[in-house]
Design an enzyme around this catalytic site. Structure first.
Site, PDB file in Angstrom:
ATOM      1  N   GLN A 108      -9.494  15.085   3.907  1.00  0.00           N
ATOM      2  CA  GLN A 108      -9.850  16.482   4.164  1.00  0.00           C
ATOM      3  C   GLN A 108      -9.286  16.916   5.516  1.00  0.00           C
ATOM      4  O   GLN A 108      -9.388  18.079   5.878  1.00  0.00           O
ATOM      5  CB  GLN A 108     -11.375  16.628   4.183  1.00  0.00           C
ATOM      6  CG  GLN A 108     -12.045  16.294   2.861  1.00  0.00           C
ATOM      7  CD  GLN A 108     -13.566  16.338   2.973  1.00  0.00           C
ATOM      8  OE1 GLN A 108     -14.186  15.542   3.671  1.00  0.00           O
ATOM      9  NE2 GLN A 108     -14.164  17.273   2.285  1.00  0.00           N
ATOM     10  N   HIS A 126      -6.776  19.546   2.119  1.00  0.00           N
ATOM     11  CA  HIS A 126      -6.829  20.853   2.785  1.00  0.00           C
ATOM     12  C   HIS A 126      -5.513  21.198   3.482  1.00  0.00           C
ATOM     13  O   HIS A 126      -5.481  22.038   4.376  1.00  0.00           O
ATOM     14  CB  HIS A 126      -7.987  20.890   3.785  1.00  0.00           C
ATOM     15  CG  HIS A 126      -9.336  20.789   3.127  1.00  0.00           C
ATOM     16  ND1 HIS A 126     -10.476  20.458   3.815  1.00  0.00           N
ATOM     17  CD2 HIS A 126      -9.710  20.973   1.832  1.00  0.00           C
ATOM     18  CE1 HIS A 126     -11.511  20.446   2.964  1.00  0.00           C
ATOM     19  NE2 HIS A 126     -11.063  20.753   1.764  1.00  0.00           N
ATOM     20  N   CYS A 185       8.485  35.203   9.933  1.00  0.00           N
ATOM     21  CA  CYS A 185       9.102  34.155   9.114  1.00  0.00           C
ATOM     22  C   CYS A 185      10.618  34.168   9.296  1.00  0.00           C
ATOM     23  O   CYS A 185      11.248  35.212   9.208  1.00  0.00           O
ATOM     24  CB  CYS A 185       8.723  34.408   7.660  1.00  0.00           C
ATOM     25  SG  CYS A 185       9.618  33.388   6.471  1.00  0.00           S
TER      26      CYS A 185
HETATM   27 ZN   LIG Z   1       8.960  34.575   4.577  1.00  0.00          ZN
END
Ligand SMILES: [Zn+2]
Length: 287
Positions: A108, A126, A185
């Site tokens: 976890q 997780h 990003c």
């Molecule tokens: Zn992206």
């Protein structure tokens, strides 16, 4: 149901050795295994002392300010997470695996310390903090790479912090938060970026759960290490093991939700018990 009713009598190491010596043991580890590595267990005995609640998926995805706060705190907290090293408990699990006694390792934890200790094929229930995922295009990227980008645009950002949660979250004032610059990003130029971990309020991907259940169904025993089993994402494996008649062992400091279903229960420090266990079953590697 009171805690007192669910805690069986303390058991010796012998019962644990018997459970593990037969092999095919599926390990399910939680935050308690990493506390000796300096990563605090915010859901354990001292969890109520934490200064703010962990980030939820809903806040992260719907509240740009909350997301900004997360990344600013995480930028600072990452220092501690990235510097953490595996402890004797992680090394003992890797020893047990090398000795062929484990049928799998599910964790976890999002700190990567099992793998750093040499464990293989670890299922990160997780997710892991060592990578990010773009919520727009799905691109997965290295957290270390993101950290380098964040350092470049936040050259002076780095307030002192005293407490870091296991998800790399820290306390920062609003004034300080305003000075933090987040990046987008690299793959799509948009984002937002999210750590590749399952937040509170977010479900574990179904295929990941299914592969964990497959591991469990092939296991001779389930061994829970350092988890209070507070969240269903971990507790359900104890419930399933119980239903399948698979023996359950739990080694964790303090009471756990699964105590009533555990045939072997040690309330003892993992950093001591696990190396003793590895030695007792002849699994200690030479190093
Ligand atoms: Zn992206």
């Amino acid at each position: 149901m009171s805690v007192a009713e669910t805690v069986p009598a303390p058991q010796s190491l012998d019962a644990l050795v018997d459970l593990v010596a037969d092999g095919d043991v599926l390990v399910l580890s939680g935050a308690g295994l990493s506390t000796d590595s300096g990563i605090p267990d915010y859901r354990g005995a001292t969890g109520s002392l934490r200064r703010h609640t962990p980030m939820t998926y809903q806040t992260f995805t719907r509240d740009p300010r909350g997301r900004h706060r997360y990344w600013a705190r995480s930028f600072v907290g990452w220092r501690q997470i990235a510097a953490a090293r595996p402890n004797d408990g992680h090394r003992a699990v890797a020893d047990l695996q090398r000795a062929g006694l484990l049928g799998g390792v599910i964790t976890q934890n999002v700190d990567g310390l099992h793998q750093a200790a040499g464990a293989r094929d670890v299922v990160e229930l997780h997710g892991g903090l060592d990578r990010t995922v773009c919520l727009h295009c799905g691109d997965r990227a290295s957290r270390a790479e993101l950290d380098a980008r964040l350092r470049a645009v936040n050259p002076t950002f780095g307030p002192h912090t005293e407490e870091v949660n296991p998800d790399g979250d820290v306390e920062l004032s609003d004034d300080v938060l305003d000075g933090f610059v987040m990046v987008d990003c690299l793959a799509c130029g948009r984002g937002p970026l999210k750590p590749d971990v399952v937040f509170f309020g977010e479900t574990v991907p179904r295929d990941r759960v299914d592969s964990c259940f497959s591991l469990l169904e092939g296991a001779g025993a389930l061994l829970v290490l350092g988890s209070s089993l507070t969240v269903m994402s971990g507790y359900r494996f104890v419930l399933r093991a119980d239903k399948l008649g698979i023996p359950v062992g739990i080694v964790t400091l303090g009471p756990t939700r699964g105590d009533a279903k555990a045939g072997v229960r040690l309330d003892a420090p993992l950093g001591t018990v696990l190396p003793e266990l590895a030695r007792a079953v002849g699994a200690v590697a030479s190093r």
